[in-house]
Design a protein around this motif. Structure first.
Motif, mmCIF file in Angstrom:
data_model
loop_
_atom_site.group_PDB
_atom_site.id
_atom_site.type_symbol
_atom_site.label_atom_id
_atom_site.label_comp_id
_atom_site.label_asym_id
_atom_site.label_seq_id
_atom_site.Cartn_x
_atom_site.Cartn_y
_atom_site.Cartn_z
ATOM 1 N N ASN A 1 -33.045 40.474 22.410
ATOM 2 C CA ASN A 1 -33.047 39.695 23.393
ATOM 3 C C ASN A 1 -31.652 38.740 23.932
ATOM 4 O O ASN A 1 -31.803 37.264 24.703
ATOM 5 N N GLY A 2 -31.138 39.521 23.135
ATOM 6 C CA GLY A 2 -29.229 38.725 23.656
ATOM 7 C C GLY A 2 -29.233 37.136 23.189
ATOM 8 O O GLY A 2 -28.413 36.189 23.471
ATOM 9 N N PHE A 3 -29.812 37.411 21.695
ATOM 10 C CA PHE A 3 -30.040 35.833 20.933
ATOM 11 C C PHE A 3 -28.670 35.964 20.080
ATOM 12 O O PHE A 3 -28.362 34.123 19.825
ATOM 13 N N GLY A 4 -27.890 36.831 19.511
ATOM 14 C CA GLY A 4 -27.139 37.105 19.196
ATOM 15 C C GLY A 4 -25.861 37.324 19.749
ATOM 16 O O GLY A 4 -25.833 37.090 20.283
ATOM 17 N N SER A 5 -24.351 36.418 19.218
ATOM 18 C CA SER A 5 -22.866 36.767 19.328
ATOM 19 C C SER A 5 -22.692 38.198 19.239
ATOM 20 O O SER A 5 -21.889 39.205 20.007
ATOM 21 N N ASP A 6 -23.310 39.507 18.331
ATOM 22 C CA ASP A 6 -22.937 40.847 17.854
ATOM 23 C C ASP A 6 -24.014 41.484 18.362
ATOM 24 O O ASP A 6 -24.371 41.899 16.653
ATOM 25 N N PRO A 7 -24.091 42.227 18.543
ATOM 26 C CA PRO A 7 -25.661 42.982 18.599
ATOM 27 C C PRO A 7 -25.763 44.394 17.786
ATOM 28 O O PRO A 7 -26.786 44.212 16.919
ATOM 29 N N LYS A 8 -24.679 44.842 17.391
ATOM 30 C CA LYS A 8 -24.668 45.877 16.089
ATOM 31 C C LYS A 8 -25.070 45.599 14.558
ATOM 32 O O LYS A 8 -25.570 45.902 14.265
ATOM 33 N N GLN A 9 -23.959 44.358 14.708
ATOM 34 C CA GLN A 9 -24.377 43.410 13.797
ATOM 35 C C GLN A 9 -26.021 42.400 13.178
ATOM 36 O O GLN A 9 -26.236 43.426 12.162
ATOM 37 N N SER A 10 -26.380 42.517 14.356
ATOM 38 C CA SER A 10 -27.947 42.181 14.232
ATOM 39 C C SER A 10 -28.776 43.474 13.642
ATOM 40 O O SER A 10 -29.557 43.362 13.034
ATOM 41 N N ILE A 11 -28.376 44.413 14.667
ATOM 42 C CA ILE A 11 -29.336 46.040 14.760
ATOM 43 C C ILE A 11 -28.874 46.253 13.017
ATOM 44 O O ILE A 11 -30.099 46.914 12.210
ATOM 45 N N GLU A 12 -27.946 46.477 12.256
ATOM 46 C CA GLU A 12 -27.236 46.601 10.724
ATOM 47 C C GLU A 12 -28.372 45.561 10.066
ATOM 48 O O GLU A 12 -28.943 46.276 9.050
ATOM 49 N N LYS A 13 -28.024 44.691 10.306
ATOM 50 C CA LYS A 13 -29.439 43.793 9.433
ATOM 51 C C LYS A 13 -30.599 44.067 9.537
ATOM 52 O O LYS A 13 -31.415 44.077 8.463
ATOM 53 N N TRP A 14 -31.318 44.313 10.772
ATOM 54 C CA TRP A 14 -32.641 45.009 10.963
ATOM 55 C C TRP A 14 -33.084 45.748 9.775
ATOM 56 O O TRP A 14 -33.727 45.816 9.599
ATOM 57 N N HIS A 15 -31.669 47.107 10.284
ATOM 58 C CA HIS A 15 -32.660 47.750 9.367
ATOM 59 C C HIS A 15 -32.702 47.601 7.959
ATOM 60 O O HIS A 15 -33.267 48.255 7.328
ATOM 61 N N ARG A 16 -31.614 46.890 7.037
ATOM 62 C CA ARG A 16 -31.005 46.474 5.684
ATOM 63 C C ARG A 16 -32.446 45.394 5.116
ATOM 64 O O ARG A 16 -32.392 45.895 4.183
ATOM 65 N N ALA A 17 -32.956 45.092 6.140
ATOM 66 C CA ALA A 17 -33.934 44.101 5.704
ATOM 67 C C ALA A 17 -35.576 45.070 6.022
ATOM 68 O O ALA A 17 -36.526 44.847 5.266
ATOM 69 N N ALA A 18 -35.266 45.618 6.587
ATOM 70 C CA ALA A 18 -36.641 46.703 6.879
ATOM 71 C C ALA A 18 -36.423 47.906 5.390
ATOM 72 O O ALA A 18 -37.494 48.250 5.611
ATOM 73 N N GLU A 19 -35.767 48.219 5.463
ATOM 74 C CA GLU A 19 -35.785 48.760 3.953
ATOM 75 C C GLU A 19 -35.472 48.407 2.788
ATOM 76 O O GLU A 19 -35.880 48.672 1.935
ATOM 77 N N ASN A 20 -35.520 47.045 3.110
ATOM 78 C CA ASN A 20 -35.562 46.653 1.342
ATOM 79 C C ASN A 20 -37.525 46.429 1.352
ATOM 80 O O ASN A 20 -37.331 46.022 0.166
ATOM 81 N N ALA A 21 -38.189 45.692 2.339
ATOM 82 C CA ALA A 21 -39.217 45.627 2.768
ATOM 83 C C ALA A 21 -39.909 47.051 1.979
ATOM 84 O O ALA A 21 -40.934 46.876 0.812
ATOM 85 N N LEU A 22 -39.379 48.409 2.570
ATOM 86 C CA LEU A 22 -40.202 49.294 2.147
ATOM 87 C C LEU A 22 -39.476 50.210 0.298
ATOM 88 O O LEU A 22 -40.405 50.702 -0.160
ATOM 89 N N ARG A 23 -38.525 49.211 -0.402
ATOM 90 C CA ARG A 23 -38.368 49.462 -1.385
ATOM 91 C C ARG A 23 -39.080 48.682 -2.368
ATOM 92 O O ARG A 23 -39.838 49.195 -3.380
ATOM 93 N N HIS A 24 -39.513 47.544 -1.723
ATOM 94 C CA HIS A 24 -40.328 46.884 -2.033
ATOM 95 C C HIS A 24 -42.062 47.449 -2.217
ATOM 96 O O HIS A 24 -42.734 47.746 -3.169
ATOM 97 N N ASP A 25 -42.410 48.102 -1.245
ATOM 98 C CA ASP A 25 -43.639 48.710 -0.818
ATOM 99 C C ASP A 25 -43.515 49.467 -0.305
ATOM 100 O O ASP A 25 -43.683 49.046 1.607
#
Length: 484
Positions: A292-316
């Motif tokens: 949605n263009g809510f951040g200044s750096d879309p690539k960084q947002s995608i990296e954080k998105w990817h990392r958070a989803a992996e952390n969720a699946l690491r726990h379950d």
């Protein structure tokens, strides 16, 4: 329940026998912790899925665990670290489900009520992200609290769920009620009415209905929780409180709401780094920031998105929403085969959870897989959850648009959250494709004024939209209206 007596994860590693479990229970526990579904476990052990659920209820009680995540940690010796602090252990309220009271004299309906109680107990622990007291523990207490305050303190719970079942040869009527465990005040109630057909299908249908009305981002438990949290001073908020408030902000789909959601989810994870759903919702918040263009750096947002989803699946690894979210992230990173694998796992683990089905429908239509699967998934989600939240209509609208059903897309989108940029974009595109230029221009102008950083191509790359038909539909319609 004495948690200090619970065997340590190290003593429960796969190389050593699990204390107090029978051989069959041990086999079920190991397969469930490994991520197999009820159906797969039943097929492997030659037992019915309902029997698997019954075994799991007993396993939860014997091991002193309250959730699938805790069970997996015991079995696999994940995070064999010192016991969590009281702040972490108190991260979320606890739910106790009393066995459903059968008001019909026929013995087979009494067995049906017990099976239904067990199913709801096991599935609600998974989908509502709440610790739930094991069914066999609750069965010893009867069908309702003798003393709300005393029973609530003894069990350490915040909510009681109880029910009554009436049945005859034609129909089954199930009434469920959620009450405050400290005061006995009724917080929610609902009646479910079904024809008597296949008895096992009926049990599954009632379980699914109860779970989806109670659980989910707009479910009764989350709504009750948020209403109570608003009366608390900010300094006293726990991890689960921050998570619930974050979901509310997240579902505004606005720049400020999304920013606040990220702050609240991050705070929840500071208090409890194992709160799986907070990791999942944080990932989705970053995905919204990216597309949605809510951040200044879309690539960084995608990296954080990817990392958070992996952390969720690491726990379950069996969290269905996290699997869908990771699949979308893999689509952004260009790995559509990995995205497709994530979506298959999401459906396997969340085929009865309405929120997951809605998210998965959008992913099937716009990212990877068979777009023809999207509408059946949406229809099933809306059957499972009759209290349809606004974002369901937004998802339905974008999928109808991609399918070329522009008038239906407009009708759905008008029932969604109209202050989100993607809803405004799809409304402009759908009106343009339907030949309604004035309406298309009106929504395009509003999109430009309210969300100056939003672009069609940014949405395509950040959602991501990679299915060829969906990309073509969006770009073709964008040529018909002044939209960036």
């Amino acid at each position: 329940m004495n948690h200090n007596a619970t065997p340590t994860p190290a003593a429960l590693s796969s190389g050593q026998p699990l204390p107090a479990l029978s051989e069959r229970e041990r086999a079920v526990a190991e397969k469930f912790a490994a991520g197999l579904t009820y159906r797969e476990i039943g097929e492997a052990l030659f037992i019915a899925p309902s029997t698997v659920r019954t075994h799991l209820a007993a396993i939860y009680e014997k091991l002193g665990v309250r959730s699938k995540v805790a069970l997996a940690m015991h079995i696999n010796a994940i995070g064999a670290a010192p016991a969590p602090s009281s702040a972490v252990a108190d991260a979320s309220p606890v739910l106790a489900i009393f066995p459903i009271e059968c008001l019909s004299a026929d013995e087979h309906w009494r067995r049906f009520a017990d099976g239904l109680s067990s199913d709801i107990t096991v599935d609600l622990a998974r989908y509502a992200d709440l610790p739930v007291v094991a069914f066999h523990t609750m069965k010893a207490l009867g069908s309702k609290p003798a003393d709300f305050t005393a029973d609530g303190k003894a069990l350490g719970v915040a909510y009681f769920l109880s029910g009554q079942l009436r049945a005859d040869a034609q129909r089954v009527r199930l009434t469920m009620e959620l009450a405050d465990a400290q005061t006995g005040v009724s917080l929610w109630s609902e009646r479910f009415d079904r024809p008597v057909e296949d008895i096992f299908a009926l049990q599954d249908s009632l379980t699914e209905s109860v779970i989806n009305v109670l659980a989910g981002c707009f479910g009764a438990i989350a709504t009750v929780g948020r209403n109570a949290i608003r009366r608390k001073p900010p300094a006293s908020l726990r991890a689960y409180d921050c998570y619930l408030l974050g979901v509310e902000q997240h579902n505004t789909f606005s720049r400020s709401g999304n920013r606040e959601a990220i702050r609240l989810f991050s705070r929840a994870l500071e208090l409890d780094p194992t709160l799986v759903r907070a990791w999942t919702e944080l990932a989705y918040a970053y995905s919204i920031e990216a597309c949605n263009g809510f951040g200044s750096d879309p690539k960084q947002s995608i990296e954080k998105w990817h990392r958070a989803a992996e952390n969720a699946l690491r726990h379950d690894p069996t969290d269905s929403a996290a699997n869908t979210c990771l699949g979308d992230a893999m689509g952004c990173l260009g790995d559509l085969e990995a995205a497709e694998r994530c979506y298959r796992r999401a459906f396997e683990y969340g085929s009865n959870h309405a929120d997951t089905l809605m998210l998965l429908a959008g992913s099937r239509a716009l990212v990877a897989g068979d777009p023809g699967e999207a509408m059946p998934l949406i229809e099933r989600a809306m059957r499972l959850n009759p209290f349809v939240p606004p974002w369901y209509f937004g998802m339905q609208g974008r999928i109808l648009f991609a399918a070329g059903r522009h008038r239906e897309a407009i009708a759905a989108l008008r029932r969604s959250t109209l202050d989100s940029p993607n809803a405004l974009m799809f409304l402009a595109l759908a009106h343009a494709a339907a030949g309604e230029g004035a309406e298309a221009e009106r929504f395009a102008a509003r999109l430009d004024a309210e969300f100056p950083d939003f672009t069609v191509e940014g949405f395509i790359s950040g959602y991501p939209v990679t299915n060829p038909g969906a990309v073509r539909a969006i770009r073709d319609a964008a040529k018909l209206v002044p939209i960036r």
